[in-house]
Design a protein around this motif. Structure first.
Motif, PDB file in Angstrom:
ATOM      1  N   LEU A  35       0.834  -1.204   0.000  1.00 32.98           N
ATOM      2  CA  LEU A  35       0.000   0.000   0.000  1.00 32.98           C
ATOM      3  C   LEU A  35       0.870   1.256   0.000  1.00 32.98           C
ATOM      4  O   LEU A  35       0.604   2.200  -0.753  1.00 32.98           O
ATOM      5  N   SER A  36       1.912   1.252   0.816  1.00 32.86           N
ATOM      6  CA  SER A  36       2.833   2.400   0.851  1.00 32.86           C
ATOM      7  C   SER A  36       3.510   2.590  -0.499  1.00 32.86           C
ATOM      8  O   SER A  36       3.643   3.722  -0.990  1.00 32.86           O
ATOM      9  N   LEU A  37       3.931   1.497  -1.095  1.00 38.31           N
ATOM     10  CA  LEU A  37       4.573   1.555  -2.406  1.00 38.31           C
ATOM     11  C   LEU A  37       3.620   2.122  -3.453  1.00 38.31           C
ATOM     12  O   LEU A  37       3.977   3.034  -4.212  1.00 38.31           O
ATOM     13  N   PHE A  38       2.396   1.598  -3.477  1.00 39.50           N
ATOM     14  CA  PHE A  38       1.404   2.058  -4.442  1.00 39.50           C
ATOM     15  C   PHE A  38       1.113   3.549  -4.280  1.00 39.50           C
ATOM     16  O   PHE A  38       1.130   4.310  -5.249  1.00 39.50           O
ATOM     17  N   MET A  39       0.865   3.985  -3.051  1.00 38.12           N
ATOM     18  CA  MET A  39       0.522   5.389  -2.813  1.00 38.12           C
ATOM     19  C   MET A  39       1.709   6.309  -3.090  1.00 38.12           C
ATOM     20  O   MET A  39       1.543   7.396  -3.656  1.00 38.12           O
ATOM     21  N   PHE A  40       2.904   5.898  -2.703  1.00 43.09           N
ATOM     22  CA  PHE A  40       4.090   6.725  -2.943  1.00 43.09           C
ATOM     23  C   PHE A  40       4.305   6.938  -4.438  1.00 43.09           C
ATOM     24  O   PHE A  40       4.545   8.062  -4.892  1.00 43.09           O
ATOM     25  N   LEU A  67      13.385   2.603  -5.486  1.00 40.36           N
ATOM     26  CA  LEU A  67      12.204   1.770  -5.248  1.00 40.36           C
ATOM     27  C   LEU A  67      12.448   0.325  -5.677  1.00 40.36           C
ATOM     28  O   LEU A  67      12.095  -0.622  -4.969  1.00 40.36           O
ATOM     29  N   ALA A  68      13.061   0.149  -6.849  1.00 38.67           N
ATOM     30  CA  ALA A  68      13.341  -1.205  -7.338  1.00 38.67           C
ATOM     31  C   ALA A  68      14.325  -1.933  -6.431  1.00 38.67           C
ATOM     32  O   ALA A  68      14.192  -3.142  -6.200  1.00 38.67           O
ATOM     33  N   ALA A 122      12.760  -0.920 -12.559  1.00 40.45           N
ATOM     34  CA  ALA A 122      12.989   0.532 -12.458  1.00 40.45           C
ATOM     35  C   ALA A 122      12.770   1.226 -13.790  1.00 40.45           C
ATOM     36  O   ALA A 122      12.109   2.270 -13.862  1.00 40.45           O
ATOM     37  N   VAL A 123      13.311   0.663 -14.859  1.00 40.68           N
ATOM     38  CA  VAL A 123      13.236   1.317 -16.172  1.00 40.68           C
ATOM     39  C   VAL A 123      11.791   1.398 -16.676  1.00 40.68           C
ATOM     40  O   VAL A 123      11.401   2.387 -17.292  1.00 40.68           O
ATOM     41  N   ARG A 124      10.989   0.401 -16.383  1.00 36.72           N
ATOM     42  CA  ARG A 124       9.592   0.401 -16.830  1.00 36.72           C
ATOM     43  C   ARG A 124       8.856   1.621 -16.284  1.00 36.72           C
ATOM     44  O   ARG A 124       8.152   2.327 -17.013  1.00 36.72           O
ATOM     45  N   VAL A 180       1.053  -1.274 -11.828  1.00 34.55           N
ATOM     46  CA  VAL A 180       1.951  -2.260 -12.448  1.00 34.55           C
ATOM     47  C   VAL A 180       3.175  -2.499 -11.571  1.00 34.55           C
ATOM     48  O   VAL A 180       3.564  -3.651 -11.339  1.00 34.55           O
ATOM     49  N   PHE A 181       3.776  -1.441 -11.063  1.00 28.29           N
ATOM     50  CA  PHE A 181       4.955  -1.597 -10.207  1.00 28.29           C
ATOM     51  C   PHE A 181       4.605  -2.398  -8.959  1.00 28.29           C
ATOM     52  O   PHE A 181       5.335  -3.299  -8.550  1.00 28.29           O
TER      53      PHE A 181
END
Length: 196
Positions: A35-40, A67-68, A122-124, A180-181
């Motif tokens: 959730l933190s990843l998605f919101m950030f 992030l990656a 990361a590149v995506r 997606v990430f």
């Protein structure tokens, strides 16, 4: 009601739309992280359409790389927790592969698992956000140039609505890239929990 309802909808979306389909039972422990990843990522991406910012945070390579790498360390940690150090031997010396092919397949698995996966992750994100930013800037500059050239201001009736539509599309892309990430992170975690 209000903000609380909106927040609960986001939490429910990450839980039922990302965690349950990918990780399944026991995946609830990863809800705070995902959730933190998605919101950030979503909030950083949406800076693209905020006046005076107009640059998504993830259109610079540094953010997506960090992030990656966080995701990379996390899923390797989950793999070690669930599989022990045999995780590394299964990657480098894969079982159920003919003996003559093991060194070749092991090298490919090592490269894809430990080097290519975090790089592509990361590149995506970076490439999609940078491309959208460049597209919006190009269309915006074209609108300004047409507006200042009084003879071509008639064309503005077509270009400005196109800019509005593309801005809406970029909002969709910003949220899609966060999804997606995050879902790829959940897939990596699910794979690292499995002994196969």
């Amino acid at each position: 009601t209000g903000v609380r309802n909106f927040t609960e909808a986001i939490v429910d979306f990450v839980d039922t739309g990302i965690i349950k389909p990918t990780i399944g039972h026991g995946g609830e422990v990863y809800l705070p992280f995902l959730l933190s990843l998605f919101m950030f990522i979503a909030i950083g991406n949406l800076h693209e359409v905020v006046p005076f910012f107009q640059m998504p945070a993830n259109a610079r390579m540094g953010g997506p790389v960090v992030l990656a790498l966080i995701v990379w360390v996390t899923w390797i940690g989950v793999a070690i927790k669930h599989q022990g150090l045999s995780f590394f031997t299964h990657v480098i010396w894969p079982p159920n592969v003919p003996g003559a092919l093991k060194p070749f397949v092991g090298l490919l698995e090592f490269l894809s698992t430990f080097l290519i996966r975090p790089f592509s992750h990361a590149v995506r994100l970076f490439a999609n956000m940078l491309a959208g930013h460049i597209l919006l800037v190009t269309i915006s500059v074209m609108c300004i140039a047409l507006w200042q050239a009084s003879a071509l201001a008639v064309v503005e009736a077509v270009t400005f609505p196109f800019l509005v539509v593309m801005t809406g599309f970029e909002i969709f892309v910003a949220l899609l890239q966060a999804y997606v990430f995050t879902i790829l992170t959940a897939v990596y975690i699910a794979g690292s929990r499995s002994h196969h």
